[in-house]
Structures are given as C-alpha cells and as structure tokens.
Design an enzyme around this catalytic site. Structure first.
Site, PDB file in Angstrom:
ATOM      1  N   SER A   1     -21.812  68.677  -4.249  1.00  0.00           N
ATOM      2  CA  SER A   1     -21.443  67.540  -3.394  1.00  0.00           C
ATOM      3  C   SER A   1     -22.423  66.431  -3.715  1.00  0.00           C
ATOM      4  O   SER A   1     -23.538  66.696  -4.205  1.00  0.00           O
ATOM      5  CB  SER A   1     -21.568  67.920  -1.917  1.00  0.00           C
ATOM      6  OG  SER A   1     -21.537  66.775  -1.079  1.00  0.00           O
TER       7      SER A   1
ATOM      8  N   TYR B   1     -26.350  71.648   5.342  1.00  0.00           N
ATOM      9  CA  TYR B   1     -25.284  71.554   4.337  1.00  0.00           C
ATOM     10  C   TYR B   1     -25.838  70.982   3.036  1.00  0.00           C
ATOM     11  O   TYR B   1     -25.574  71.505   1.954  1.00  0.00           O
ATOM     12  CB  TYR B   1     -24.150  70.676   4.863  1.00  0.00           C
ATOM     13  CG  TYR B   1     -23.092  70.399   3.821  1.00  0.00           C
ATOM     14  CD1 TYR B   1     -22.160  71.373   3.474  1.00  0.00           C
ATOM     15  CD2 TYR B   1     -23.035  69.162   3.169  1.00  0.00           C
ATOM     16  CE1 TYR B   1     -21.197  71.134   2.509  1.00  0.00           C
ATOM     17  CE2 TYR B   1     -22.075  68.908   2.206  1.00  0.00           C
ATOM     18  CZ  TYR B   1     -21.159  69.896   1.875  1.00  0.00           C
ATOM     19  OH  TYR B   1     -20.211  69.658   0.907  1.00  0.00           O
TER      20      TYR B   1
END
Length: 289
Positions: free
Chosen positions: A138, A152
C-alpha cells in the site's frame, strides 16, 4: 521487453476488489487462475464457471491450509508462475487504542499470511527456476503519515521490507519479486466488511476519529483509481522480462511517495551533522550551536 505467454496465477483474497478484477481479466485473456478466499462459494459466485479457474477455500493465516492449497495448484495445473499476495484488510485506530489482539490479527493476515504463501510456494519456484512473486502492500507501506492507521501501515511497511530482502534472496533462482503499492482504488476496501475499527475507542483522539470518518464516508466510493486499470497494470507488470522492485499504482500514490522521499531528504540534509557524529573519528557537532 515483454513476454506474453499464458501463465498459471495464484491470487489470494480474490473474491472482491483488486483481486477479483485481476482474476477476471486473466481468465478473459486465457490464463489459468487459482484463487483463494475463506469461502469458496464467494469465489465461484463472483467469477462464474471457467475450466481454467480453480477456486480454493484457504485460511492464509494457517500454514497447513496454505500448503494444501499450493499442492492443489501444482496437482491441477502442473506449475505455478505468478503469485499475487493480495489478501489483507484495513485497520483504523490510534496505536494506543488498538488492543494487542486487534494489532496481531492485522499482522496475521497482512504479513504472516503472505509469508505462509511464499514459504510453501518457493520450493516449487526454485525447482522450476522461474516465477514472479507480487506482494500487494500500500502507499501506507511507504509513508505512515496517516493518523489512525499506524498498525495497518506497520503491516504494509513489513511487506515492503521482506519483499526487498526476498528479491535479493531468490534472484539467483530465476524468481522475481515486486512489491506493489496502490493508492486509493474504488473498491470495497473502506467498507465495514474490509475496514476494522477499534472495539475500545478513546474519545481524546479527535483527529483519529475525523480521519476514520473521512475514510469510511467521504473517501469511500470516491477513490480516484479504477480497479480494472489497476489489475491491467499488474498483468503488464508480470509480462515484463525485468520487472521493477517497486511499483506504485495511482497518481495519488506517486504524490504521497514523492512527499515522503522529499521529507526524508530534508531531514537527512538538515540533521546530517548530528546523524554523522557517531563514527569513532567523527567530530561531534550539534546543529544550531
């Protein structure tokens, strides 16, 4: 230079989002695709019938489940060419308010799930002397400047780290590794089925709540990137003879990456004297004095 021969793909988390778009495009192009989800029915319903499609029910956090799936792929298709470690979920919440269990659960899927796949697939790839492992990280694995996404981001930073090391470890076997860092894609990633929030929220973290709310309501459904184009980019990536170590997807990902690189360079320049003061022969000097 690109190669366009038909390949056997293995995609985790393919019942929705980028994974589903990728599986559908590959099948339409005549590739053989094995794909995983916790519920095989979700895969079959999402993709439909195709004799080149092998849907698998897999718990990627369970090494035995992953190993059995890889064996099924080899038994069914005879080989394995491209692995896409795509399964993962978002977790919003301040570092302080997320429990140990909530944090570890995110790592179990986003990090250790991919490591299970790699560990079970590498013996076959080494024996073949070929293969391409694509790990989906990501932009949040390159910059952590998002209040409320610390854990995350930590999982996705881990994906960047082990991907870079893995690339060096396996290149001698003819196996390629790329870490892909998408920006915001218009999938259900920010919906309640894919974005977890803390069970115990601390009211003082107003900025975190605001960021969380923006992701769930304002950004969700308005993401700038098309998952179909993202899937097409990954297929192009797998066709490259010499694929890159890093691929950022989306103009937003590029902008955020460039901002992070600029910030790091600025810190390095401003604090070089302090940072380089640790050598035995270094002259210690503190900036500003």
């Amino acid at each position: 230079m690109e190669t366009t021969n038909q390949k056997v793909w293995f995609i985790t988390g393919a019942s929705k989002g980028l994974g589903l778009s990728l599986a559908k495009q590959l099948l339409a192009q005549g590739h053989q695709v094995a794909a995983t989800s916790r519920r095989v029915e979700d895969l079959s319903q999402a993709v439909g019938g195709n004799d080149k499609f092998l849907p698998l029910s897999v718990d990627i956090s369970n090494e035995d489940s992953v190993g059995a799936a890889i064996e099924q792929v080899i038994s069914h298709f005879g080989r394995l060419d491209v692995i896409v470690n795509n399964a993962g979920y978002g977790l919003a919440g301040a570092v302080e308010e997320l429990t140990d269990a909530e944090s570890r659960a995110n790592f179990d899927i986003n990090v250790f799930g991919s490591l299970n796949v790699i560990r079970k697939a590498m013996p076959y790839l080494r024996q073949q002397g070929s293969g391409h492992i694509i790990n989906i990280a990501s932009i949040g694995g390159f910059t952590g400047a998002f209040a409320g996404f610390g854990i995350y981001c930590a999982t996705k930073f881990a994906v960047h780290g082990f991907s870079e090391s893995l690339r060096e470890e396996v290149k001698g076997f003819g196996v390629k590794v790329t870490v892909v860092s998408p920006g915001y894609f218009r999938t259900n990633f920010l919906s309640s089925t894919s974005l977890n929030v803390p069970v115990n929220q601390i009211q003082e973290y107003q900025e975190v709540r605001a960021v969380q709310d923006a992701h769930e309501h304002d950004i969700n459904g308005n993401q700038p990137n098309d998952p179909e184009k993202g899937a097409a980019a990954m297929i192009s990536l797998a066709n490259l003879e010499n694929p890159p170590a890093h691929l950022f997807l989306g103009e937003d990902a590029y902008a955020l990456a460039e901002a992070k690189i600029a910030a790091v360079q600025q810190d390095m320049k401003q604090w070089a004297a302090l940072g380089k003061s640790t050598g035995f022969d270094a002259v210690v000097s503190t900036p500003g004095h």
